[in-house]
Design a protein around this motif. Structure first.
Motif, PDB file in Angstrom:
ATOM      1  N   UNK A   1       0.433  -1.430  -0.164  1.00 53.84           N
ATOM      2  CA  UNK A   1      -0.002  -0.001  -0.244  1.00 53.84           C
ATOM      3  C   UNK A   1       0.973   1.161  -0.273  1.00 53.84           C
ATOM      4  N   UNK A   2       2.088   1.750   0.777  1.00 60.18           N
ATOM      5  CA  UNK A   2       2.902   2.695   1.111  1.00 60.18           C
ATOM      6  C   UNK A   2       3.432   2.674  -0.596  1.00 60.18           C
ATOM      7  N   UNK A   3       4.071   1.299  -1.280  1.00 57.63           N
ATOM      8  CA  UNK A   3       4.781   1.740  -2.237  1.00 57.63           C
ATOM      9  C   UNK A   3       3.685   1.909  -3.232  1.00 57.63           C
ATOM     10  N   UNK A   4       1.878   1.837  -3.888  1.00 51.37           N
ATOM     11  CA  UNK A   4       1.430   2.242  -4.505  1.00 51.37           C
ATOM     12  C   UNK A   4       1.332   3.669  -4.125  1.00 51.37           C
ATOM     13  N   UNK A   5       1.150   3.900  -3.009  1.00 46.84           N
ATOM     14  CA  UNK A   5       0.730   5.534  -2.665  1.00 46.84           C
ATOM     15  C   UNK A   5       2.693   6.329  -3.265  1.00 46.84           C
ATOM     16  N   UNK A   6       3.622   5.763  -2.900  1.00 44.15           N
ATOM     17  CA  UNK A   6       4.620   6.690  -3.465  1.00 44.15           C
ATOM     18  C   UNK A   6       4.820   6.299  -4.924  1.00 44.15           C
ATOM     19  N   UNK A   7       4.276   5.078  -5.939  1.00 44.19           N
ATOM     20  CA  UNK A   7       3.865   5.310  -7.148  1.00 44.19           C
ATOM     21  C   UNK A   7       3.150   6.431  -7.578  1.00 44.19           C
ATOM     22  N   UNK A   8       1.324   6.356  -7.208  1.00 39.40           N
ATOM     23  CA  UNK A   8       1.339   7.531  -7.550  1.00 39.40           C
ATOM     24  C   UNK A   8       1.393   8.732  -7.689  1.00 39.40           C
TER      25      UNK A   8
ATOM     26  N   UNK B   1       6.576   5.684 -14.557  1.00 39.99           N
ATOM     27  CA  UNK B   1       6.141   5.664 -16.811  1.00 39.99           C
ATOM     28  C   UNK B   1       4.552   4.163 -15.383  1.00 39.99           C
ATOM     29  N   UNK B   2       3.948   3.409 -16.292  1.00 43.85           N
ATOM     30  CA  UNK B   2       3.884   2.232 -15.158  1.00 43.85           C
ATOM     31  C   UNK B   2       4.794   1.183 -15.837  1.00 43.85           C
ATOM     32  N   UNK B   3       5.445   0.880 -16.433  1.00 42.67           N
ATOM     33  CA  UNK B   3       6.196  -0.445 -16.330  1.00 42.67           C
ATOM     34  C   UNK B   3       7.123  -0.247 -15.298  1.00 42.67           C
ATOM     35  N   UNK B   4       7.773   1.666 -14.988  1.00 40.85           N
ATOM     36  CA  UNK B   4       9.378   1.164 -13.223  1.00 40.85           C
ATOM     37  C   UNK B   4       7.383   0.656 -12.797  1.00 40.85           C
ATOM     38  N   UNK B   5       5.932   1.517 -12.482  1.00 45.45           N
ATOM     39  CA  UNK B   5       5.683   1.415 -11.442  1.00 45.45           C
ATOM     40  C   UNK B   5       5.139  -0.089 -11.174  1.00 45.45           C
ATOM     41  N   UNK B   6       4.999  -1.364 -11.909  1.00 45.59           N
ATOM     42  CA  UNK B   6       4.692  -2.645 -11.591  1.00 45.59           C
ATOM     43  C   UNK B   6       6.078  -2.704 -11.537  1.00 45.59           C
ATOM     44  N   UNK B   7       7.462  -2.284 -11.672  1.00 46.03           N
ATOM     45  CA  UNK B   7       8.505  -3.087 -10.840  1.00 46.03           C
ATOM     46  C   UNK B   7       8.806  -2.339 -10.079  1.00 46.03           C
ATOM     47  N   UNK B   8       8.449  -1.763  -9.888  1.00 50.74           N
ATOM     48  CA  UNK B   8       8.398  -1.297  -8.091  1.00 50.74           C
ATOM     49  C   UNK B   8       7.807  -1.587  -6.652  1.00 50.74           C
ATOM     50  N   UNK B   9       6.232  -2.409  -7.834  1.00 53.11           N
ATOM     51  CA  UNK B   9       5.243  -3.766  -6.376  1.00 53.11           C
ATOM     52  C   UNK B   9       5.713  -4.333  -6.923  1.00 53.11           C
ATOM     53  N   UNK B  10       6.212  -4.738  -7.870  1.00 55.97           N
ATOM     54  CA  UNK B  10       7.175  -6.234  -7.872  1.00 55.97           C
ATOM     55  C   UNK B  10       8.388  -6.493  -6.827  1.00 55.97           C
ATOM     56  N   UNK B  11       9.389  -4.359  -7.042  1.00 56.03           N
ATOM     57  CA  UNK B  11       9.831  -5.100  -5.085  1.00 56.03           C
ATOM     58  C   UNK B  11       9.091  -5.124  -4.131  1.00 56.03           C
ATOM     59  N   UNK B  12       8.034  -4.310  -4.256  1.00 56.36           N
ATOM     60  CA  UNK B  12       7.662  -4.325  -2.660  1.00 56.36           C
ATOM     61  C   UNK B  12       7.081  -5.923  -2.123  1.00 56.36           C
ATOM     62  N   UNK B  13       6.734  -6.584  -3.495  1.00 56.99           N
ATOM     63  CA  UNK B  13       6.083  -7.738  -3.530  1.00 56.99           C
ATOM     64  C   UNK B  13       7.037  -9.495  -2.848  1.00 56.99           C
ATOM     65  N   UNK B  14       8.769  -8.120  -3.744  1.00 54.45           N
ATOM     66  CA  UNK B  14       9.967  -9.550  -3.058  1.00 54.45           C
ATOM     67  C   UNK B  14       9.870  -9.451  -1.343  1.00 54.45           C
ATOM     68  N   UNK B  15       9.850 -10.677  -1.350  1.00 57.89           N
ATOM     69  CA  UNK B  15      10.615 -11.139   0.485  1.00 57.89           C
ATOM     70  C   UNK B  15      11.782 -10.880   0.504  1.00 57.89           C
TER      71      UNK B  15
END
Length: 308
Positions: A53-60, A65-79
């Motif tokens: 949720x925090x990462x989504x807020x930062x991305x917004x 750009x969309x691809x980098x936004x998904x990359x950030x969410x992928x990073x946030x989801x990584x253990x």
């Protein structure tokens, strides 16, 4: 990125890292969470719910750009990576708790990482049906994350002495291979990396600082002990960037999507080090004795891979 580095080098490096993690794990590491259930639950809630949720807020806010936004969410989801064990050891955290959290997070990531990544792709890239982690790719994530860990645990169960002897060589090998692979990856994608470094440096540093802070302050506010809070901080604040890079490039097939993890993987070391000095407490940490009592020598099992 060159095809050989993408399809062979990175997965091999990650496989060695995860195998090394397995060599340091025993079934008791999963059972040990009963000693500090409150700390474990808080850390998992922060890791699985608060950070995405925090990462989504930062991305917004940063309007990536969309691809980098998904990359950030992928990073946030990584253990969390096993590097968290090293930082926890250096700054008087409960290393045994780190080991247990890393083990649990690695298992949960097989389910949570594809879910969060697919939701991010649906939101940011709704018209791109070629991306995403469908069932076959989820199985691939399972093989990447858990199979080497399971093999390492089997080796430890079958030949514990051999596992102890191999701990240091495996860690050294993972460092060497990872440095070579990442150096080659950077060289072959230098222009793309430099083009996006400026826009990614600020958000990745801020994300790391906030993750470390949440991982420390939330447990402290809920009256978790200092050593467990330090362990939680590094477990939550240090993500397995190597895993995110491998999934982005070899599973999803997007070099650009791996850029946030690549930038984070470099800057995270300095941020975590500075944060560790801020929260370090002088004097003995009694909780560290739990590791020895459970047969977990922190000094020998506190180190991890360099890019997670």
């Amino acid at each position: 990125m060159g095809s050989a580095l993408t399809t062979i080098g990175l997965p091999v490096a990650l496989g060695i890292i995860m195998f090394g993690l397995g060599l340091s794990l025993a079934p008791g590491d999963f059972a040990r969470v009963a000693k500090h259930p409150k700390a474990v639950i808080i850390a998992l809630v922060c890791q699985l719910l608060v950070l995405p949720a925090l990462c989504l807020g930062l991305v917004l806010v940063f309007q990536l750009p969309p691809v980098l936004a998904v990359g950030m969410m992928l990073l946030a989801a990584s253990p969390g990576g096993t590097t968290a064990n090293l930082y926890s050891h250096l700054f008087r955290g409960d290393v045994a708790l780190n080991i247990s959290l890393t083990a649990i997070n690695s298992v949960l990531a097989v389910f949570t990482l594809p879910l969060i990544t697919n939701l991010a792709i649906t939101y940011f890239l709704p018209g791109d049906d070629g991306l995403g982690l469908q069932l076959a790719k989820v199985v691939e994530v399972f093989a990447i994350v858990l199979l080497p860990v399971a093999i390492g645990m089997l080796v430890r169960w079958w030949r514990p002495g051999f596992a102890d002897r191999m701990d240091k060589p495996v860690r050294i090998a993972s460092v060497v291979i990872l440095v070579v692979v990442i150096a080659g990856a950077i060289a072959s994608n230098l222009e793309l990396l430099l083009e996006n470094f400026g826009s990614l440096a600020a958000i990745t540093v801020l994300f790391c600082v906030l993750s470390l802070t949440i991982g420390y302050l939330v447990p402290r506010l809920l009256r978790v002990g200092p050593a467990q809070s330090i362990a939680s901080s590094f477990e939550i604040g240090i993500h397995n960037a190597t895993l995110a890079i491998v999934i982005a490039q070899t599973v999803i097939g997007s070099v650009e999507m791996s850029l946030p993890a690549a930038v984070y993987g470099v800057l995270m070391f300095f941020v975590a080090l500075a944060f560790g000095f801020l929260i370090r407490r002088r004097g003995p940490a009694p909780e560290r004795a739990d590791a020895a009592a459970d047969g977990v020598p922190a000094e020998s099992r506190g180190a991890g891979e360099p890019a997670s």
